[in-house]
Design a protein around this motif. Structure first.
Motif, PDB file in Angstrom:
ATOM      1  N   GLN A 210       0.796  -1.247   0.000  1.00 34.88           N
ATOM      2  CA  GLN A 210       0.000   0.000   0.000  1.00 34.88           C
ATOM      3  C   GLN A 210       0.820   1.285   0.000  1.00 34.88           C
ATOM      4  O   GLN A 210       0.701   2.100  -0.891  1.00 34.88           O
ATOM      5  N   GLY A 211       1.625   1.482   1.022  1.00 31.83           N
ATOM      6  CA  GLY A 211       2.368   2.737   1.085  1.00 31.83           C
ATOM      7  C   GLY A 211       3.756   2.506   1.644  1.00 31.83           C
ATOM      8  O   GLY A 211       3.973   1.590   2.428  1.00 31.83           O
ATOM      9  N   VAL A 212       4.700   3.346   1.231  1.00 28.24           N
ATOM     10  CA  VAL A 212       6.064   3.163   1.701  1.00 28.24           C
ATOM     11  C   VAL A 212       6.808   4.496   1.658  1.00 28.24           C
ATOM     12  O   VAL A 212       6.529   5.352   0.815  1.00 28.24           O
ATOM     13  N   ARG A 213       7.715   4.670   2.609  1.00 23.96           N
ATOM     14  CA  ARG A 213       8.544   5.871   2.631  1.00 23.96           C
ATOM     15  C   ARG A 213       9.833   5.533   1.876  1.00 23.96           C
ATOM     16  O   ARG A 213      10.457   4.517   2.150  1.00 23.96           O
ATOM     17  N   THR A 214      10.203   6.365   0.914  1.00 30.13           N
ATOM     18  CA  THR A 214      11.394   6.065   0.112  1.00 30.13           C
ATOM     19  C   THR A 214      12.335   7.258   0.108  1.00 30.13           C
ATOM     20  O   THR A 214      11.964   8.348   0.542  1.00 30.13           O
ATOM     21  N   GLY A 215      13.529   7.050  -0.402  1.00 27.44           N
ATOM     22  CA  GLY A 215      14.496   8.141  -0.536  1.00 27.44           C
ATOM     23  C   GLY A 215      14.034   9.187  -1.529  1.00 27.44           C
ATOM     24  O   GLY A 215      14.639  10.253  -1.662  1.00 27.44           O
ATOM     25  N   CYS A 216      12.975   8.877  -2.251  1.00 28.38           N
ATOM     26  CA  CYS A 216      12.417   9.819  -3.235  1.00 28.38           C
ATOM     27  C   CYS A 216      11.068  10.351  -2.771  1.00 28.38           C
ATOM     28  O   CYS A 216      10.301  10.883  -3.575  1.00 28.38           O
ATOM     29  N   GLY A 217      10.741  10.179  -1.504  1.00 26.70           N
ATOM     30  CA  GLY A 217       9.458  10.652  -0.984  1.00 26.70           C
ATOM     31  C   GLY A 217       8.522   9.488  -0.699  1.00 26.70           C
ATOM     32  O   GLY A 217       8.846   8.337  -0.976  1.00 26.70           O
ATOM     33  N   ASP A 218       7.366   9.814  -0.145  1.00 21.09           N
ATOM     34  CA  ASP A 218       6.377   8.778   0.145  1.00 21.09           C
ATOM     35  C   ASP A 218       5.778   8.263  -1.153  1.00 21.09           C
ATOM     36  O   ASP A 218       5.554   9.025  -2.082  1.00 21.09           O
ATOM     37  N   ALA A 219       5.528   6.967  -1.175  1.00 19.34           N
ATOM     38  CA  ALA A 219       4.985   6.380  -2.395  1.00 19.34           C
ATOM     39  C   ALA A 219       3.791   5.513  -2.058  1.00 19.34           C
ATOM     40  O   ALA A 219       3.662   5.011  -0.944  1.00 19.34           O
ATOM     41  N   SER A 220       2.920   5.368  -3.040  1.00 15.75           N
ATOM     42  CA  SER A 220       1.753   4.516  -2.867  1.00 15.75           C
ATOM     43  C   SER A 220       1.758   3.453  -3.950  1.00 15.75           C
ATOM     44  O   SER A 220       2.342   3.626  -5.019  1.00 15.75           O
ATOM     45  N   ALA A 221       1.091   2.342  -3.640  1.00 12.57           N
ATOM     46  CA  ALA A 221       1.058   1.229  -4.586  1.00 12.57           C
ATOM     47  C   ALA A 221       0.457   1.645  -5.922  1.00 12.57           C
ATOM     48  O   ALA A 221       0.736   1.042  -6.949  1.00 12.57           O
ATOM     49  N   ALA A 222      -0.354   2.724  -5.905  1.00 12.89           N
ATOM     50  CA  ALA A 222      -0.980   3.179  -7.151  1.00 12.89           C
ATOM     51  C   ALA A 222       0.052   3.610  -8.173  1.00 12.89           C
ATOM     52  O   ALA A 222      -0.237   3.712  -9.355  1.00 12.89           O
ATOM     53  N   MET A 223       1.268   3.886  -7.720  1.00 19.01           N
ATOM     54  CA  MET A 223       2.301   4.343  -8.635  1.00 19.01           C
ATOM     55  C   MET A 223       2.940   3.196  -9.419  1.00 19.01           C
ATOM     56  O   MET A 223       3.693   3.428 -10.352  1.00 19.01           O
ATOM     57  N   GLY A 224       2.655   1.984  -9.021  1.00 18.34           N
ATOM     58  CA  GLY A 224       3.286   0.864  -9.704  1.00 18.34           C
ATOM     59  C   GLY A 224       4.719   0.693  -9.236  1.00 18.34           C
ATOM     60  O   GLY A 224       5.210   1.482  -8.433  1.00 18.34           O
ATOM     61  N   PRO A 225       5.401  -0.341  -9.691  1.00 16.48           N
ATOM     62  CA  PRO A 225       6.779  -0.579  -9.284  1.00 16.48           C
ATOM     63  C   PRO A 225       7.681   0.565  -9.767  1.00 16.48           C
ATOM     64  O   PRO A 225       7.432   1.128 -10.817  1.00 16.48           O
ATOM     65  N   PHE A 226       8.678   0.899  -8.986  1.00 16.32           N
ATOM     66  CA  PHE A 226       9.594   1.955  -9.439  1.00 16.32           C
ATOM     67  C   PHE A 226      10.944   1.817  -8.765  1.00 16.32           C
ATOM     68  O   PHE A 226      11.106   1.101  -7.780  1.00 16.32           O
TER      69      PHE A 226
END
Ligand SMILES: [Zn+2]
Length: 291
Positions: free
Chosen positions: A121-137
């Motif tokens: 669902q959601g994750v904090r990354t070195g590029c900002g917060d991300a959501s699963a809606a963004m797809g793999p990255f």
């Protein structure tokens, strides 16, 4: 694809049980979820509706959000199918490690292994917060590939690209972005940000990642089963990251840009598949219209 009983990468972080915590998933995540279900119109309607409810005092959005984040995500049970997918991506990542370590060594360069972070669902990354809606990255800042396994269900259903090799291709494409980071290509493209022709560079970058996914496929031939290459082609054809990330709002990440046409993506994947080496993947020197 034959993957059982093969080496699994140890560079995988399992963050499926973690939540973003207070404020982390915020309204952006909520809106992206709505966007995913209903498209951009859904987001707008939800925003308007939310504002109306708020001003009329029916709903307090602050309360809604704190309810959402205080308790954290409930620990969802992991199905056998999901655990299978988790083990599968560990094997595919191990394959990319072996292939790129050897290919870099052939060019006298050291391949530094990326980390795959599997989240829900959601994750904090070195590029900002991300959501699963963004797809793999891939995030070049922390050199990690981020994957929510539920994307694979979407790949099968929404993008009509089922099959384990299609799933592996998606991961290999993200690792391709890591290869670009190590080779300094992504930094050069990032430096172009703001230029009017920046999108063209972004497309070149994406097509090169498809080429690198093809290189991985070339070295994975020994594990192929009938129909595997077609699976990967179908996926390359069906998923522009642009299609997946249409709903993404706010943050600028590499995948939010145009990724080239389906024909271009398939062509560069095939080129990599045929060559099997780093050489031949120069998507930057040829005229844009000849990609
Ligand atoms: Zn990409």
């Amino acid at each position: 694809m034959l993957w059982r009983d093969r080496r699994e990468s140890s560079n995988v972080e399992d963050a499926r049980g973690e939540s973003l915590g207070r404020g982390g998933s915020g309204p952006l995540g909520l809106h992206m979820l709505i966007g995913r279900l209903f498209g951009i119109k859904g987001i707008l309607i939800a925003l308007v509706l939310g504002a109306v409810l708020w001003t009329t005092g029916i709903v307090n959005p602050g309360r809604l959000l704190s309810d959402r984040t205080n308790g954290g995500a409930p620990a969802a049970a992991v199905s056998a199918e999901e655990q299978d997918q988790f083990n599968f991506v560990k094997v595919v990542l191990a394959d990319t490690e072996d292939i790129w370590t050897a290919e870099f060594a052939r060019h006298g360069i050291k391949y530094e292994l990326p980390v795959l972070k599997v989240y829900r669902q959601g994750v904090r990354t070195g590029c900002g917060d991300a959501s699963a809606a963004m797809g793999p990255f891939y995030c070049p800042e922390d050199r990690k590939v981020y994957l929510d396994l539920s994307f694979y269900n979407e790949l099968a259903r929404t993008f009509h690209s089922p099959g384990d090799f299609a799933q592996a291709y998606v991961l290999a494409h993200e690792v391709g972005h890591h290869v670009q980071k190590l080779l300094g290509v992504s930094d050069k493209v990032s430096a172009m940000h703001g230029r009017p022709d920046y999108n063209e560079y972004s497309v070149r970058l994406e097509l090169q990642a498809d080429y690198y996914a093809g290189v991985w496929a070339n070295h994975s031939k020994q594990y192929l089963e009938r129909g595997d290459i077609e699976e990967a082609m179908r996926a390359a054809n069906a998923i522009g990251d642009d299609a997946i990330q249409r709903q993404m709002q706010g943050r600028v990440m590499p995948h939010s840009f145009t990724h080239g046409t389906s024909a271009q993506r398939t062509r560069w994947f095939t080129k990599g598949l045929n060559s099997g080496t780093l050489d031949g993947g120069d998507t930057f020197s040829i005229p844009y219209t000849s990609l």
